[in-house]
Structure formats: structure tokens, C-alpha cells
Scaffold this motif. Sequence first.
Motif, mmCIF file in Angstrom:
data_model
loop_
_atom_site.group_PDB
_atom_site.id
_atom_site.type_symbol
_atom_site.label_atom_id
_atom_site.label_comp_id
_atom_site.label_asym_id
_atom_site.label_seq_id
_atom_site.Cartn_x
_atom_site.Cartn_y
_atom_site.Cartn_z
ATOM 1 N N MET A 41 0.298 -0.043 3.796
ATOM 2 C CA MET A 41 1.095 -0.396 4.965
ATOM 3 C C MET A 41 0.282 -0.301 6.258
ATOM 4 O O MET A 41 -0.278 0.750 6.571
ATOM 5 C CB MET A 41 2.334 0.516 5.051
ATOM 6 N N ALA A 42 0.203 -1.440 6.967
ATOM 7 C CA ALA A 42 -0.464 -1.527 8.273
ATOM 8 C C ALA A 42 -1.967 -1.248 8.217
ATOM 9 O O ALA A 42 -2.586 -0.993 9.252
ATOM 10 C CB ALA A 42 0.204 -0.594 9.277
ATOM 11 N N LYS A 43 -2.551 -1.310 7.037
ATOM 12 C CA LYS A 43 -3.992 -1.087 6.908
ATOM 13 C C LYS A 43 -4.752 -2.406 7.051
ATOM 14 O O LYS A 43 -4.279 -3.465 6.632
ATOM 15 C CB LYS A 43 -4.332 -0.450 5.555
ATOM 16 N N GLN A 44 -5.940 -2.323 7.650
ATOM 17 C CA GLN A 44 -6.840 -3.466 7.738
ATOM 18 C C GLN A 44 -7.682 -3.495 6.459
ATOM 19 O O GLN A 44 -8.431 -2.565 6.193
ATOM 20 C CB GLN A 44 -7.749 -3.338 8.963
ATOM 21 N N VAL A 45 -7.532 -4.572 5.676
ATOM 22 C CA VAL A 45 -8.183 -4.641 4.371
ATOM 23 C C VAL A 45 -9.055 -5.888 4.272
ATOM 24 O O VAL A 45 -8.628 -6.989 4.651
ATOM 25 C CB VAL A 45 -7.143 -4.652 3.228
ATOM 26 N N LEU A 46 -10.249 -5.707 3.747
ATOM 27 C CA LEU A 46 -11.142 -6.825 3.448
ATOM 28 C C LEU A 46 -11.213 -6.983 1.937
ATOM 29 O O LEU A 46 -11.597 -6.055 1.222
ATOM 30 C CB LEU A 46 -12.545 -6.559 4.010
ATOM 31 N N ASP A 47 -10.845 -8.163 1.438
ATOM 32 C CA ASP A 47 -10.901 -8.454 0.011
ATOM 33 C C ASP A 47 -12.114 -9.341 -0.249
ATOM 34 O O ASP A 47 -12.091 -10.548 0.028
ATOM 35 C CB ASP A 47 -9.605 -9.135 -0.448
ATOM 36 N N VAL A 48 -13.178 -8.745 -0.767
ATOM 37 C CA VAL A 48 -14.451 -9.436 -0.978
ATOM 38 C C VAL A 48 -14.421 -10.162 -2.315
ATOM 39 O O VAL A 48 -14.120 -9.574 -3.345
ATOM 40 C CB VAL A 48 -15.618 -8.432 -0.952
ATOM 41 N N GLY A 49 -14.758 -11.451 -2.296
ATOM 42 C CA GLY A 49 -14.658 -12.248 -3.512
ATOM 43 C C GLY A 49 -13.212 -12.464 -3.884
ATOM 44 O O GLY A 49 -12.816 -12.298 -5.037
ATOM 45 N N CYS A 50 -12.409 -12.887 -2.916
ATOM 46 C CA CYS A 50 -10.944 -12.939 -3.089
ATOM 47 C C CYS A 50 -10.492 -14.058 -4.003
ATOM 48 O O CYS A 50 -9.353 -14.039 -4.491
ATOM 49 C CB CYS A 50 -10.268 -13.076 -1.730
#
Length: 239
Positions: free
Chosen positions: A50-59
Motif C-alpha cells: 500500500m502506497a509503496k513506490q515499486v519498480l518491476d524489472v523485466g515486467c
Amino acid sequence: MPHSVNVDEQEINHFNQQAHQWWDPNGQFNALHKLNPLRMDFIQQHQTLMAKQVLDVGCGGGILSEAMAQAGAEVTGLDLAADLLQIARLHALDTGVNVHYVLDDVAKHAQSNSAQYDMVTCMEMLEHVPDPQAILHACAQAVKPGGWVFCSTLNRSNKSLLLAVITAEYVLNLVPRGTHHHDKFIKPSELTQMGREAGLVMQKTAGMEFNPILKRYRLNDDLSINYLMAFQKPLNPAS
């Protein structure tokens, strides 16, 4: 755009050619759809989305990216397969899920977004690049101190050769043929060392049981085939 050195063009072409099947839960990427709840479970054991900044690498086509966004995260999905990203964007429009998809190399993205993310995910991707160590370094650069990096990959074992390659691709046709190359699989000890060299601390592992015959999909302690690893970036990284 020019591709990074750390890219296997054959891998990119392979996944682009399969892009139209990405969101078919009964199609050639059925395994990803079945494993995704396990990946989400593992992530949420360590960190709320919740409300976290997430980077999905190789999405890829966005299966994990959308799930994390639906759980409340602000997700940036990163990939170098243009056709897959187009599929991801179109699917997000259909579902109304807000994900920011970017065609970029993770090393370049991490340089311009250093310590910007609460969490970085890199699932089923490390075994498809020439230099997985460089990917871990970029993930570590992109995550904030105290943040988490979650990875999943395949163990380079005799069991994974038999079940994840021969059986899954050539006997049961669970994934497209040519998806996996056993010599690129990564042992847990190797991934732990890669994380350490990137300045990350390994906190937990879990295996993913994928049994389409018994229709059983669950987390366990068996790392011999598919496994997950949770790393944390120290609050005060060593200089």
C-alpha cells in the motif's frame, strides 16, 4: 532505442513473438499466472504494498505489475521487449489498473532514479540476461536504504532440467519451447553471492511448487527448481 549490452536479443525476440498470449490464463504463459499469487504472497510477507513506490524489472506483459498496483502500490514496470510493453499497456487500459510502463534498461533507469523505490521486484528475469550480477547491482542502486529487492529464478539443478525444461516445455507444453536455457539457471548460493556483492543482505528464501497434474501451487522450502529470494538494502550501506 539502442539496447544495453546486458541484453540477449534472442530472448527479447522470443518473448515479443509470444506477446499476444501473455494474458491468456489457459495459454502458454499459464505457469506465470499460477505462480503469481505465490510471488505476491512472498512479497507481502515482508512488506505491505500500500502506497509503496515499486519498480518491476523485466515486467513483461504486466502480470505481477498489475497485481502489485491492485494491492495499492505505485508501480513502474520496466522492460526492453516493446511488444510486451504494448500488451501490458493495453491490458492496463482494459482493467483500469494504473501502472507506469517504461521501455528502458534497468542500469540506465537506476542511474537516473537512484534510491527512489521502496521495493524492486525482478521475477523470472535473471536467467534471461547475459549478466545477472549487473541486474542485481542496478536493483540495489534503485532501491532506498532499508528497502527490499525480491527476485525469483530457477535453480541450475538436474531436477530443474528434467521438470522445468524437458517436462514443462517439451512434454506438457506448459511454457513455449525455447523459453528456458538450463545453463543460464542460477543456484541459490550464486544468487546470494550476487546480492552480497551488490550490497544487499539476503533475508529469506522460499521454493515455489508448481504441479499442474495435482493442481497444487504453493510456497515451500524446496529450492531445487523455482525459488524466491528476499534481499534488504542496509539502512547505512558500507561505503
